[in-house]
Write a protein that holds these residues in place. Structure first.
Motif, PDB file in Angstrom:
ATOM      1  N   PRO A 178       0.828  -1.219   0.000  1.00  0.00           N
ATOM      2  CA  PRO A 178       0.000   0.000   0.000  1.00  0.00           C
ATOM      3  C   PRO A 178       0.858   1.263   0.000  1.00  0.00           C
ATOM      4  O   PRO A 178       1.965   1.282   0.545  1.00  0.00           O
ATOM      5  CB  PRO A 178      -0.805  -0.126   1.300  1.00  0.00           C
ATOM      6  CG  PRO A 178      -0.756  -1.568   1.670  1.00  0.00           C
ATOM      7  CD  PRO A 178       0.575  -2.058   1.184  1.00  0.00           C
ATOM      8  N   PHE A 179       0.329   2.322  -0.588  1.00  0.00           N
ATOM      9  CA  PHE A 179       1.015   3.610  -0.604  1.00  0.00           C
ATOM     10  C   PHE A 179      -0.026   4.717  -0.465  1.00  0.00           C
ATOM     11  O   PHE A 179      -1.227   4.505  -0.663  1.00  0.00           O
ATOM     12  CB  PHE A 179       1.808   3.791  -1.901  1.00  0.00           C
ATOM     13  CG  PHE A 179       0.970   3.698  -3.151  1.00  0.00           C
ATOM     14  CD1 PHE A 179       0.386   4.832  -3.706  1.00  0.00           C
ATOM     15  CD2 PHE A 179       0.758   2.474  -3.771  1.00  0.00           C
ATOM     16  CE1 PHE A 179      -0.385   4.752  -4.848  1.00  0.00           C
ATOM     17  CE2 PHE A 179      -0.015   2.379  -4.924  1.00  0.00           C
ATOM     18  CZ  PHE A 179      -0.590   3.518  -5.466  1.00  0.00           C
ATOM     19  N   ARG A 180       0.441   5.894  -0.097  1.00  0.00           N
ATOM     20  CA  ARG A 180      -0.464   7.028   0.044  1.00  0.00           C
ATOM     21  C   ARG A 180      -0.850   7.543  -1.330  1.00  0.00           C
ATOM     22  O   ARG A 180      -0.004   7.958  -2.108  1.00  0.00           O
ATOM     23  CB  ARG A 180       0.183   8.111   0.897  1.00  0.00           C
ATOM     24  CG  ARG A 180       0.225   7.722   2.360  1.00  0.00           C
ATOM     25  CD  ARG A 180       0.781   8.823   3.224  1.00  0.00           C
ATOM     26  NE  ARG A 180       2.187   9.073   2.936  1.00  0.00           N
ATOM     27  CZ  ARG A 180       2.963   9.860   3.663  1.00  0.00           C
ATOM     28  NH1 ARG A 180       2.466  10.480   4.709  1.00  0.00           N
ATOM     29  NH2 ARG A 180       4.230  10.028   3.358  1.00  0.00           N
ATOM     30  N   GLY A 181      -2.129   7.514  -1.607  1.00  0.00           N
ATOM     31  CA  GLY A 181      -2.639   7.892  -2.915  1.00  0.00           C
ATOM     32  C   GLY A 181      -3.689   6.890  -3.351  1.00  0.00           C
ATOM     33  O   GLY A 181      -3.889   5.856  -2.705  1.00  0.00           O
ATOM     34  N   ASP A 182      -4.369   7.198  -4.445  1.00  0.00           N
ATOM     35  CA  ASP A 182      -5.418   6.325  -4.949  1.00  0.00           C
ATOM     36  C   ASP A 182      -5.032   5.787  -6.317  1.00  0.00           C
ATOM     37  O   ASP A 182      -4.455   6.501  -7.150  1.00  0.00           O
ATOM     38  CB  ASP A 182      -6.750   7.078  -5.048  1.00  0.00           C
ATOM     39  CG  ASP A 182      -7.311   7.438  -3.680  1.00  0.00           C
ATOM     40  OD1 ASP A 182      -6.949   6.748  -2.696  1.00  0.00           O
ATOM     41  OD2 ASP A 182      -8.092   8.398  -3.593  1.00  0.00           O
ATOM     42  N   LEU A 183      -5.341   4.503  -6.550  1.00  0.00           N
ATOM     43  CA  LEU A 183      -5.058   3.854  -7.831  1.00  0.00           C
ATOM     44  C   LEU A 183      -6.191   2.890  -8.143  1.00  0.00           C
ATOM     45  O   LEU A 183      -6.623   2.119  -7.281  1.00  0.00           O
ATOM     46  CB  LEU A 183      -3.735   3.083  -7.770  1.00  0.00           C
ATOM     47  CG  LEU A 183      -3.459   2.137  -8.955  1.00  0.00           C
ATOM     48  CD1 LEU A 183      -3.208   2.949 -10.226  1.00  0.00           C
ATOM     49  CD2 LEU A 183      -2.274   1.226  -8.657  1.00  0.00           C
ATOM     50  N   ASN A 184      -6.682   2.948  -9.375  1.00  0.00           N
ATOM     51  CA  ASN A 184      -7.642   1.976  -9.879  1.00  0.00           C
ATOM     52  C   ASN A 184      -7.132   1.521 -11.241  1.00  0.00           C
ATOM     53  O   ASN A 184      -7.092   2.329 -12.181  1.00  0.00           O
ATOM     54  CB  ASN A 184      -9.037   2.587 -10.037  1.00  0.00           C
ATOM     55  CG  ASN A 184      -9.575   3.126  -8.732  1.00  0.00           C
ATOM     56  OD1 ASN A 184     -10.061   2.386  -7.896  1.00  0.00           O
ATOM     57  ND2 ASN A 184      -9.485   4.452  -8.558  1.00  0.00           N
ATOM     58  N   GLN A 185      -6.750   0.268 -11.352  1.00  0.00           N
ATOM     59  CA  GLN A 185      -6.241  -0.240 -12.623  1.00  0.00           C
ATOM     60  C   GLN A 185      -6.863  -1.596 -12.911  1.00  0.00           C
ATOM     61  O   GLN A 185      -6.805  -2.512 -12.087  1.00  0.00           O
ATOM     62  CB  GLN A 185      -4.717  -0.361 -12.589  1.00  0.00           C
ATOM     63  CG  GLN A 185      -4.134  -0.863 -13.906  1.00  0.00           C
ATOM     64  CD  GLN A 185      -2.630  -0.693 -13.963  1.00  0.00           C
ATOM     65  OE1 GLN A 185      -2.110   0.372 -13.648  1.00  0.00           O
ATOM     66  NE2 GLN A 185      -1.935  -1.743 -14.349  1.00  0.00           N
ATOM     67  N   PHE A 186      -7.459  -1.706 -14.105  1.00  0.00           N
ATOM     68  CA  PHE A 186      -8.080  -2.945 -14.547  1.00  0.00           C
ATOM     69  C   PHE A 186      -7.502  -3.318 -15.906  1.00  0.00           C
ATOM     70  O   PHE A 186      -7.257  -2.439 -16.742  1.00  0.00           O
ATOM     71  CB  PHE A 186      -9.598  -2.780 -14.664  1.00  0.00           C
ATOM     72  CG  PHE A 186     -10.274  -2.340 -13.393  1.00  0.00           C
ATOM     73  CD1 PHE A 186     -10.746  -3.273 -12.486  1.00  0.00           C
ATOM     74  CD2 PHE A 186     -10.427  -0.987 -13.106  1.00  0.00           C
ATOM     75  CE1 PHE A 186     -11.362  -2.862 -11.313  1.00  0.00           C
ATOM     76  CE2 PHE A 186     -11.045  -0.570 -11.939  1.00  0.00           C
ATOM     77  CZ  PHE A 186     -11.513  -1.518 -11.040  1.00  0.00           C
ATOM     78  N   SER A 187      -7.289  -4.612 -16.119  1.00  0.00           N
ATOM     79  CA  SER A 187      -6.786  -5.061 -17.416  1.00  0.00           C
ATOM     80  C   SER A 187      -7.394  -6.410 -17.762  1.00  0.00           C
ATOM     81  O   SER A 187      -7.733  -7.208 -16.875  1.00  0.00           O
ATOM     82  CB  SER A 187      -5.254  -5.153 -17.414  1.00  0.00           C
ATOM     83  OG  SER A 187      -4.812  -6.148 -16.512  1.00  0.00           O
ATOM     84  N   ALA A 188      -7.531  -6.656 -19.054  1.00  0.00           N
ATOM     85  CA  ALA A 188      -8.039  -7.928 -19.557  1.00  0.00           C
ATOM     86  C   ALA A 188      -7.256  -8.291 -20.806  1.00  0.00           C
ATOM     87  O   ALA A 188      -6.906  -7.415 -21.609  1.00  0.00           O
ATOM     88  CB  ALA A 188      -9.532  -7.838 -19.861  1.00  0.00           C
ATOM     89  N   SER A 189      -6.968  -9.598 -20.969  1.00  0.00           N
ATOM     90  CA  SER A 189      -6.153 -10.057 -22.088  1.00  0.00           C
ATOM     91  C   SER A 189      -6.793 -11.275 -22.733  1.00  0.00           C
ATOM     92  O   SER A 189      -7.383 -12.125 -22.055  1.00  0.00           O
ATOM     93  CB  SER A 189      -4.740 -10.432 -21.625  1.00  0.00           C
ATOM     94  OG  SER A 189      -4.111  -9.366 -20.956  1.00  0.00           O
ATOM     95  N   VAL A 190      -6.659 -11.347 -24.054  1.00  0.00           N
ATOM     96  CA  VAL A 190      -7.035 -12.537 -24.809  1.00  0.00           C
ATOM     97  C   VAL A 190      -5.878 -12.855 -25.740  1.00  0.00           C
ATOM     98  O   VAL A 190      -5.114 -11.964 -26.132  1.00  0.00           O
ATOM     99  CB  VAL A 190      -8.331 -12.338 -25.612  1.00  0.00           C
ATOM    100  CG1 VAL A 190      -9.505 -12.100 -24.680  1.00  0.00           C
ATOM    101  CG2 VAL A 190      -8.186 -11.184 -26.607  1.00  0.00           C
ATOM    102  N   GLY A 191      -5.732 -14.145 -26.069  1.00  0.00           N
ATOM    103  CA  GLY A 191      -4.619 -14.511 -26.928  1.00  0.00           C
ATOM    104  C   GLY A 191      -4.808 -15.848 -27.598  1.00  0.00           C
ATOM    105  O   GLY A 191      -5.798 -16.562 -27.356  1.00  0.00           O
ATOM    106  N   THR A 192      -3.878 -16.164 -28.453  1.00  0.00           N
ATOM    107  CA  THR A 192      -3.884 -17.467 -29.105  1.00  0.00           C
ATOM    108  C   THR A 192      -3.668 -18.559 -28.069  1.00  0.00           C
ATOM    109  O   THR A 192      -3.322 -18.294 -26.924  1.00  0.00           O
ATOM    110  CB  THR A 192      -2.791 -17.520 -30.170  1.00  0.00           C
ATOM    111  OG1 THR A 192      -1.525 -17.221 -29.553  1.00  0.00           O
ATOM    112  CG2 THR A 192      -3.037 -16.492 -31.272  1.00  0.00           C
TER     113      THR A 192
END
Length: 748
Positions: A178-192
């Motif tokens: 954890p760190f001071r500050g706000d973060l929202n990160q989302f990721s999605a992957s598709v592949g062979t």
């Protein structure tokens, strides 16, 4: 890093000071003039931390390997830091993928009593030298990077810091915190190859000095070798209190599970003269060696010889951590860290073997046999480490002292099982080289438990090191550690056979570390170092009657190197020349026969040179590159292995490894990059008869970004190069063929 409070917090703390109270009172008195107040200067000191965020650069001038954040230039050994940005650009979602950036590292296949990440460093086994936040993480599972900030490699013996093991080096995974500050990160992957993956990284400030963070991941993935699967999910919450304050507390938890179809690769064979082959017991007229061929694995890297609807590998990992640190004064920090790790493994795999009829040369109809591999492990690791960091001066000499105590208990319940048909024979069907999917496993009965080994290992250790600054240019490092390591194993049989006897052993041993560092300027560092390590016979907890009375193996490392920082610190370069030796390797004495006590009579070494660079060349151009040239040799053999192996190359130890990865930011929206991994041929045993061929694998990426959104394409093994990732006696696992992954992320 120097702490900067928010205005509200700063005013609140300032108001507590008597001088500030008087000043505020004067300001509020309407009639009284305010006299000028001259404050005494205040000296501010803080911990050394990495001022460069690892998601913005490939360069990590500060490393946490060695139990405490430290400038890499002050460590008189070779180190490599694989940052979050480098892993993201390469779409490296596993520890193995990340470690391709560290030269001198190879991988063992899932055999020899082990599973999961089998790692070798400088030609020496390091599967028991994996660490998570500087705690031993020696369980058998395939590690993911969803909760990893940085992967660090410290090369050469390091028992003075970490205790047993570390002949070639150690690997440390640094978790996200954890760190001071706000973060929202989302990721999605598709592949062979049926690849699907999703991740989330969320951080919230709870108040000025507290924060909460959680990382979540789910993956379902096939393989270019149709049949193998790598399915996993994980959840890792953490919370921190007192960030930047005198006392900090961090609590964290990680849950991680796998449900895979394991891949035991393809078999390999030796080309021998007619009449020199040995007939396989129970298979009259069939042999394991061919009279033709290239002394390499069979040329069918795309074929999967397992049973995809029958084989399985399930793991479960739960890791709890509690970290407390308190600054006693400006120059003294006390840290206490507690870790509990619980690990489960259930492996049910089919390992391929190859047999030939008389005078047969490899062809599509050559028989492939399947051997059942069953492994069940329940493992626990409890550890508490207390460290004192103390900076002080004696005259004109400055000392940076690390002193600590480690208390660790490790437990392992290993269950032996067998799976046969109704007649007590091998229930797995044979197949052929050209038709790997043939055969049925319907004849297999349920696995039967036949024995257990219940092992416990206790470590009590004391250590101290001092980095002595004699002058601004000269530093000396000196350290020592004492380990009391006690291990015992209780064996139990569930069949008519007699169980192995209970065994146990206690070792008391010292480890040393010393080095001299010359730093003529702020961007140059030259060093020479010497360090030792030890490998007890119960290194992996369980004890063996053949090794019960043996002292630990001993190792040493001599190294000279240089480290430079260029371009205002944006680019780091390093080089080192080294010799790593194992001076008393365990071997079976041919004079007393098999099943008799082993002897400490072997000797091997690796000589080498390494070069590595990481960081920014310009504001838009990042690079990470390295090369290692090694000469890993067997020096002395006094056991059953033929004396003819003396002077041979050590198994799974290439003479060179190299890598290059570079990206360029074309404009505010587009970034492109690519690179290669290169590896010389590796012998599958010390006999040097069968080898995995050398290869160069190329990868590429492109990213489009608009404000908080990004889309990234990664193409791995761009030219679909046949190569082998890992090996064991009898088979090798091919590396991934050409794959493509498309990832989309949103960050705000």
């Amino acid at each position: 890093m120097r702490e900067i409070h928010k205005p509200k917090s700063a005013i609140r703390h300032l108001a507590k000071l008597p001088v500030a109270a008087a000043l505020f009172g004067a300001m509020n008195a309407s009639a009284a003039p305010v006299a000028e107040v001259k404050l005494a200067p205040v000296e501010v000191k803080a911990d050394v931390k990495n001022t460069k965020d690892t998601d913005k650069t490939y360069n990590a001038p500060v490393t946490r390997v060695g139990r405490t954040p430290q400038a890499a230039r002050d460590i008189p050994q070779s180190t490599t830091s694989i940052t979050k940005l480098l892993m993201a650009d390469q779409d490296s979602n596993s520890l193995k993928e990340a470690l391709r950036n560290a030269v001198g590292i190879t991988f063992n296949a899932s055999e020899g009593g082990s599973s999961g990440d089998g790692v070798r460093v400088r030609g020496f086994g390091a599967s028991n030298d994996l660490y998570l936040d500087n705690f031993r993480d020696a369980a058998q599972y395939n590690r993911d990077t969803f909760n990893t900030d940085t992967v660090e490699v410290l090369r050469g013996p390091a028992s003075m810091i970490y205790g047993r093991g570390s002949t070639g080096g150690i690997i440390n995974q640094v978790s996200k915190t954890p760190f001071r500050g706000d973060l929202n990160q989302f990721s999605a992957s598709v592949g062979t190859a049926n690849y699907y993956r999703a991740e989330a990284d969320l951080n919230r400030s709870l108040d000025d000095n507290a924060a909460f963070r959680v990382n979540v991941m789910g993956q379902k993935a096939g393989s270019t070798r149709e049949g193998a699967e790598m399915n996993r999910w994980g959840f890792a919450p953490s919370v921190a209190f007192g960030l930047g304050e005198q006392t900090e507390v961090t609590l964290s938890y990680m849950h991680y599970q796998e449900d895979n179809v394991p891949d035991y690769g393809v078999p390999y064979y030796r080309a021998v003269a007619p009449g020199a082959r040995e007939e396989i017991k129970g298979m009259k007229g069939y042999y394991r060696d061919s009279i033709g061929g290239s002394n390499q694995p069979i040329p069918h890297a795309d074929k999967f010889y397992g049973l995809k609807d029958f084989d399985s590998e399930t793991t479960k990992t739960d890791v709890f951590s509690f970290n407390l640190q308190h600054r006693l004064n400006a120059n003294m920090l006390l840290k206490n860290s507690t870790r509990m790790g619980l690990y489960e493994l259930d492996l049910r795999a089919s390992a391929p073997g190859i047999v030939f009829s008389k005078d047969e040369v490899l062809n599509e109809n050559t028989i492939i046999t399947r051997g059942r591999k069953l492994r069940m492990r329940d493992q626990e690791i409890y550890s508490n480490v207390t460290d004192l960091l103390w900076d002080f001066e004696t005259g004109t000499v400055r000392h940076n002292v690390l002193a600590g105590v480690e208390l660790t208990r490790e437990k392992l319940l290993s269950t032996g099982r067998t799976q046969l048909d109704a007649k007590g024979g091998n229930c797995l069907p044979s197949t052929t080289v050209g038709n790997p999917t043939s055969g049925s496993h319907a004849a297999c009965l349920a696995p039967v438990k036949f024995a257990t080994a219940d092992s416990t290992a206790d470590t009590m250790a004391f250590y101290a090191q001092d980095l002595i600054e004699l002058t601004p240019q000269w530093k000396v490092l000196a350290g020592a550690r004492f380990d009391h390591f006690k291990a015992q194993t209780e064996n139990k049989s569930f069949t008519a056979a007699t169980a192995s006897p209970d065994t146990g052993r206690t070792d008391n041993i010292w480890s040393w570390r010393t080095g001299v560092i010359y730093q003529p300027t702020a961007n140059q560092s030259y060093y020479a170092s010497y360090g030792t390590s030890f490998n007890p016979s119960a290194e992996a907890y369980s004890t063996d009657p053949k090794n019960e009375n043996l002292d630990p193996e001993k190792n040493r490392n001599m190294e000279m190197g240089a480290k430079w920082t260029l371009l205002d610190g944006d680019l780091s370069l390093r080089t080192a020349i080294f010799r790593t030796e194992k001076t008393n390797e365990r071997q079976t004495d041919i004079e007393v026969g098999v099943n008799k006590p082993n002897v400490l009579s072997g000797r091997r070494h690796t000589d080498g040179i390494e070069l590595e660079g990481a960081g920014r060349i310009t504001a838009d151009w990042q690079v990470f590159a390295g090369i290692a040239l090694m000469n890993p040799r067997i020096d002395i053999v006094a056991g059953q292995t033929p004396k003819t192996v003396e002077g041979n190359y050590a198994e799974n130890a290439p003479r060179y490894t190299g890598n290059l990865w570079s990206t360029y930011q074309l404009n505010s929206n587009w970034k492109v990059g690519g690179g290669f991994n290169a590896m010389d041929k590796r012998y599958t045993s010390n006999l040097n008869t069968v080898n995995l061929p050398a290869y160069i694998r190329w990868d590429a990426m492109a990213e489009w970004r608009l404000r908080d959104y990004s889309v990234q394409l990664n193409v791995n093994n761009l030219f679909d190069t046949d190569h082998f990732e890992s090996l064991y006696a009898g088979f090798a696992v091919p590396g991934t063929g050409r794959t493509a992954r498309l990832s989309a992320s949103y960050r705000f």
